[in-house]
Scaffold this motif. Sequence first.
Motif, short mmCIF file in Angstrom:
data_model
loop_
_atom_site.label_atom_id
_atom_site.label_comp_id
_atom_site.label_asym_id
_atom_site.label_seq_id
_atom_site.Cartn_x
_atom_site.Cartn_y
_atom_site.Cartn_z
N SER A 12 -19.52 10.58 40.28
CA SER A 12 -20.87 10.14 39.89
C SER A 12 -21.95 10.87 40.66
CB SER A 12 -21.01 8.63 40.09
OG SER A 12 -21.01 8.30 41.48
N ILE A 13 -21.59 11.53 41.76
CA ILE A 13 -22.59 12.28 42.52
C ILE A 13 -23.17 13.39 41.65
CG2 ILE A 13 -22.96 13.80 44.50
CD1 ILE A 13 -20.80 12.19 45.98
N VAL A 14 -22.28 14.14 40.98
CA VAL A 14 -22.76 15.22 40.13
C VAL A 14 -23.49 14.68 38.90
CG1 VAL A 14 -22.04 17.18 38.69
CG2 VAL A 14 -20.95 16.79 40.92
N SER A 15 -22.96 13.62 38.32
CA SER A 15 -23.54 13.13 37.06
C SER A 15 -24.79 12.27 37.26
CB SER A 15 -22.50 12.31 36.29
OG SER A 15 -22.14 11.14 37.00
N ARG A 16 -24.95 11.69 38.45
CA ARG A 16 -26.06 10.75 38.63
C ARG A 16 -27.01 11.07 39.79
NH1 ARG A 16 -25.09 10.16 34.33
NH2 ARG A 16 -24.51 8.31 33.13
N ASN A 17 -26.65 12.00 40.66
CA ASN A 17 -27.52 12.33 41.79
C ASN A 17 -28.05 13.75 41.77
OD1 ASN A 17 -25.13 10.45 43.61
ND2 ASN A 17 -27.17 9.71 43.12
N ILE A 18 -27.50 14.59 40.89
CA ILE A 18 -27.92 15.99 40.79
C ILE A 18 -28.71 16.16 39.49
CG2 ILE A 18 -27.17 18.39 40.73
CD1 ILE A 18 -26.50 16.95 43.33
N GLU A 19 -29.83 16.88 39.57
CA GLU A 19 -30.60 17.16 38.37
C GLU A 19 -29.71 17.86 37.33
OE1 GLU A 19 -33.59 16.42 37.45
OE2 GLU A 19 -34.33 15.50 39.30
N PRO A 20 -29.82 17.48 36.06
CA PRO A 20 -28.99 18.11 35.03
C PRO A 20 -29.14 19.62 34.95
CG PRO A 20 -30.02 16.13 34.17
CD PRO A 20 -30.64 16.38 35.52
N THR A 21 -30.29 20.13 35.37
CA THR A 21 -30.52 21.58 35.33
C THR A 21 -29.98 22.30 36.56
OG1 THR A 21 -32.73 21.17 36.23
CG2 THR A 21 -32.54 21.42 33.83
N ASP A 22 -29.49 21.54 37.54
CA ASP A 22 -28.89 22.13 38.74
C ASP A 22 -27.37 22.03 38.64
OD1 ASP A 22 -31.29 22.78 39.95
OD2 ASP A 22 -31.44 20.86 40.99
N ALA A 23 -26.70 23.13 38.86
CA ALA A 23 -25.24 23.14 38.72
C ALA A 23 -24.56 22.67 40.00
CB ALA A 23 -24.76 24.54 38.37
N ALA A 24 -23.48 21.89 39.82
CA ALA A 24 -22.65 21.48 40.95
C ALA A 24 -21.28 21.08 40.41
CB ALA A 24 -23.28 20.31 41.70
N VAL A 25 -20.26 21.31 41.23
CA VAL A 25 -18.90 20.87 40.92
C VAL A 25 -18.34 20.23 42.18
CG1 VAL A 25 -16.58 21.56 40.24
CG2 VAL A 25 -18.56 22.73 39.26
N LEU A 26 -17.73 19.06 42.03
CA LEU A 26 -17.11 18.36 43.15
C LEU A 26 -15.70 17.95 42.73
CD1 LEU A 26 -17.09 16.97 45.90
CD2 LEU A 26 -18.35 15.07 44.89
N SER A 27 -14.70 18.47 43.43
CA SER A 27 -13.32 18.25 43.02
C SER A 27 -12.47 17.79 44.20
CB SER A 27 -12.71 19.53 42.45
OG SER A 27 -13.43 19.99 41.32
N VAL A 28 -11.78 16.67 44.01
CA VAL A 28 -10.72 16.28 44.94
C VAL A 28 -9.44 16.93 44.42
CG1 VAL A 28 -9.36 14.38 45.90
CG2 VAL A 28 -11.83 14.10 45.51
N THR A 29 -8.83 17.78 45.23
CA THR A 29 -7.69 18.58 44.78
C THR A 29 -6.38 18.19 45.44
OG1 THR A 29 -8.20 20.25 46.45
CG2 THR A 29 -9.16 20.55 44.26
N GLU A 30 -6.43 17.26 46.41
CA GLU A 30 -5.20 16.87 47.10
C GLU A 30 -5.32 15.43 47.60
OE1 GLU A 30 -2.52 18.29 50.98
OE2 GLU A 30 -4.12 19.56 50.20
N ILE A 31 -4.30 14.64 47.36
CA ILE A 31 -4.21 13.27 47.88
C ILE A 31 -2.83 13.10 48.51
CG2 ILE A 31 -4.29 10.80 47.35
CD1 ILE A 31 -5.98 11.44 44.92
N LYS A 32 -2.80 12.66 49.76
CA LYS A 32 -1.54 12.41 50.44
C LYS A 32 -1.56 11.03 51.07
CE LYS A 32 -0.32 17.18 51.65
NZ LYS A 32 -0.07 18.14 52.77
N GLY A 33 -0.51 10.25 50.78
CA GLY A 33 -0.40 8.93 51.38
C GLY A 33 0.76 8.16 50.82
N GLY A 34 1.51 7.51 51.68
CA GLY A 34 2.62 6.68 51.23
C GLY A 34 3.93 7.41 51.16
#
Length: 391
Positions: A221-243
């Motif tokens: 939601s940071i990219v979709s709701r906190n960044i201006e639509p005309t400003d580009a951004a990508v935020l990716s979680v690429t690794e989860i470890k636990g359990g």
Amino acid sequence: MGIGGGIVGLESEMTVWRHHLHAHPETAFQEWETSDFLAEKLGSFGLDVHRGIGRTGIVATLVRGHGHRGAIGLRADMDALNIQEENDLAYKSTVSGKMHACGHDGHMAMLLGAAKHLASDGRFSGTVNFIFQPAEETAGGAKTMLDDGLFQRFPVDSVFGLHNFPTLPEGSFATRSGILMAAFDTFDITIKGIGGHAGGMPPNLRDPLVAASHAVVMFQSIVSRNIEPTDAAVLSVTEIKGGMSYNVIPDNVLLRGCSRHLQPHVQDIVETRMKEVLNGLEISMGVSTDIRYQRECPAVINSTEETQAAVQAASVIAGSDNVYTDISPVMGSDDFALMLESVPGTYMVIGAGVPRANGTLHQPGFNFNDRILSVGAGYWITLVESLLPEK
């Protein structure tokens, strides 16, 4: 195309070099055999070869005529990726779990071809520093070379980079003045809870897996709701470890990933909001969090004058109709950006025209298109001879 006969004659040799490099991939700061191979070739061409710059990096210097007339740097990246190759090739990777899936084998071969031609038949007056950089994929090699005094030991007036682009028409070129590629950041997050029996006692626990799941969703939601639509951004979680078990909730979960952006203020928003999201999870879910947010690589920003020179050289090789200068910035990154922060220059992309593995880099089915080797080498030669003319 305006490729001279001399470089076309080197096409088969460049192909042999490229196939050798493809078959023997080495990843970040482990490019020892690659460095040996490059140094041997460059030395045989008569260049002054300097090794160990940025650990496994090389700078090979060629001076012709009046070296004081000017100096330029040409950069190719050396490292491979931790990917298992799926191609059925006579020259496929001989190293399990590693391959040249980004075309750096081709980049090295093109710059080697240009170096050989310029050493034997170059029509220029000045100094050319051929920069073979390690560890581009980890965004560490350029910094290491700069920390080793790259441009203090080998001064240049400008520096240029070239990268293949599978989705562009074969033999075409593309670049733009200003921001061309995104800045690149990484993050490591630890969420600490209270683990225990997953079925019988959940009220006594503080589940870090549930908190991590919320974090992954809320980050989007940071990219979709906190960044201006005309400003580009990508935020990716690429690794989860636990359990480690079906019925045990772990104490800790690790999240890792990256973010990309074109503007510094967007970078600030992403980092701030990620920390605020984690603070909210601490309150709402009773966990503790720790984030290490690292600003790895700035945006690739091309200088105007050098971009014009690069476009002119590419137009000689491919024709002006096949050089695209109005492209939008792309969200890929390259630590060549750090070199551009030190001296003016330009990053150019060359069309490979063969969309392997769905047209993307960093895929187990990718393979560099050998037909563009002479095009890329011809671009390098034309750029040198236009920036450092004999007269």
